[in-house]
Design a protein around this motif. Structure first.
Motif, PDB file in Angstrom:
ATOM      1  N   ARG A  67       0.642   4.126  -2.818  1.00 54.98           N
ATOM      2  CA  ARG A  67       0.350   5.507  -2.421  1.00 54.98           C
ATOM      3  C   ARG A  67       1.391   6.461  -3.003  1.00 54.98           C
ATOM      4  O   ARG A  67       1.064   7.537  -3.496  1.00 54.98           O
ATOM      5  CB  ARG A  67       0.289   5.622  -0.896  1.00 54.98           C
ATOM      6  N   HIS A  68       2.663   6.068  -2.969  1.00 54.64           N
ATOM      7  CA  HIS A  68       3.718   6.909  -3.541  1.00 54.64           C
ATOM      8  C   HIS A  68       3.545   7.066  -5.051  1.00 54.64           C
ATOM      9  O   HIS A  68       3.747   8.149  -5.591  1.00 54.64           O
ATOM     10  CB  HIS A  68       5.104   6.348  -3.227  1.00 54.64           C
ATOM     11  N   TRP A 108      -8.455   3.669  -7.104  1.00 56.79           N
ATOM     12  CA  TRP A 108      -7.220   3.222  -6.469  1.00 56.79           C
ATOM     13  C   TRP A 108      -6.709   2.012  -7.247  1.00 56.79           C
ATOM     14  O   TRP A 108      -7.500   1.184  -7.697  1.00 56.79           O
ATOM     15  CB  TRP A 108      -7.505   2.843  -5.015  1.00 56.79           C
ATOM     16  N   TRP A 115       0.693   6.859  -6.672  1.00 59.91           N
ATOM     17  CA  TRP A 115      -0.509   7.683  -6.836  1.00 59.91           C
ATOM     18  C   TRP A 115      -0.172   9.162  -6.628  1.00 59.91           C
ATOM     19  O   TRP A 115      -0.532  10.013  -7.439  1.00 59.91           O
ATOM     20  CB  TRP A 115      -1.575   7.232  -5.842  1.00 59.91           C
ATOM     21  N   THR A 116       0.534   9.463  -5.542  1.00 60.55           N
ATOM     22  CA  THR A 116       0.835  10.870  -5.244  1.00 60.55           C
ATOM     23  C   THR A 116       1.865  11.450  -6.202  1.00 60.55           C
ATOM     24  O   THR A 116       1.900  12.664  -6.386  1.00 60.55           O
ATOM     25  CB  THR A 116       1.287  11.064  -3.784  1.00 60.55           C
ATOM     26  N   GLY A 124       0.805  -1.214   0.000  1.00 57.63           N
ATOM     27  CA  GLY A 124       0.000   0.000   0.000  1.00 57.63           C
ATOM     28  C   GLY A 124       0.841   1.268   0.000  1.00 57.63           C
ATOM     29  O   GLY A 124       0.496   2.257  -0.646  1.00 57.63           O
ATOM     30  N   ARG A 125       1.960   1.259   0.718  1.00 54.18           N
ATOM     31  CA  ARG A 125       2.841   2.422   0.759  1.00 54.18           C
ATOM     32  C   ARG A 125       3.375   2.737  -0.625  1.00 54.18           C
ATOM     33  O   ARG A 125       3.373   3.880  -1.076  1.00 54.18           O
ATOM     34  CB  ARG A 125       4.008   2.179   1.724  1.00 54.18           C
TER      35      ARG A 125
END
Length: 179
Positions: A24-25, A38, A27-28, A20-21
């Motif tokens: 998330r990176h 997602w 995605w951002t 997930g980390r």
């Protein structure tokens, strides 16, 4: 031809397990250019590959993280139009060693009208915040400073800018209406 001669490239070096980390990176890294849901896992195993690639043909721009059967990152890449993510993955599958090890993919979709340099900057930013440089063999990603990345992903692309409405088109502009 020898067995080594039929396989043009070394097998991609395994990176960390995609979690997930890491998603998330990725995605951002796209910032305001990120679109869609997602990222979910898509299968690239032989019996599901054609179906997955057909679906990913609809994703024209974004970042993708390819995993092996153990969930380890094998490739972080980008696509920008020209067939999108499905076409980019088909390019990878032309290499037998990649076809053997690629088992899944996560896709972070981007606005297809994003400037190509912004998508490239997002790929480099994702590699940096995930910490991939030097960890996956000779694989390289675009170099970008945080300021360059921010300027690129927050800029507006030309196709998004709409010209003025023609006079008298019924939208409230009465300047061309008879007096």
């Amino acid at each position: 031809m020898s067995a080594a001669g039929s396989d043009c490239c070394a097998e991609p070096v395994a990176g960390p397990v995609v979690d997930g980390r890491m998603l998330r990176h990725a995605w951002t890294a796209l910032g305001p250019l990120a679109r869609g849901d997602w990222p979910a896992a898509h299968s690239l195993v032989a019996e599901h590959r054609a179906h997955t690639l057909a679906g990913l043909d609809e994703v024209l721009a974004g970042l993708y993280l390819v995993t092996d059967a153990d969930g380890r990152l094998r490739w972080l890449g980008k696509a920008h139009r020209g067939g999108g993510v499905g076409a980019r993955l088909r390019d990878h599958f032309r290499h037998p060693e990649r076809s053997r090890v690629y088992a899944g993919v996560f896709v972070v979709e981007a606005d297809p009208f994003s400037p190509p340099k912004a998508i490239e900057a997002a790929e480099g930013r994702a590699a940096d915040v995930i910490g991939l440089r030097g960890r996956m063999g000779p694989r390289t990603w675009p170099m970008v400073t945080q300021a360059q990345w921010l300027a690129l992903v927050t800029s507006r692309s030309a196709p998004r800018i709409v010209g003025p409405r023609p006079a008298g088109d019924g939208t409230g502009d009465r300047s061309a209406a008879p007096a």
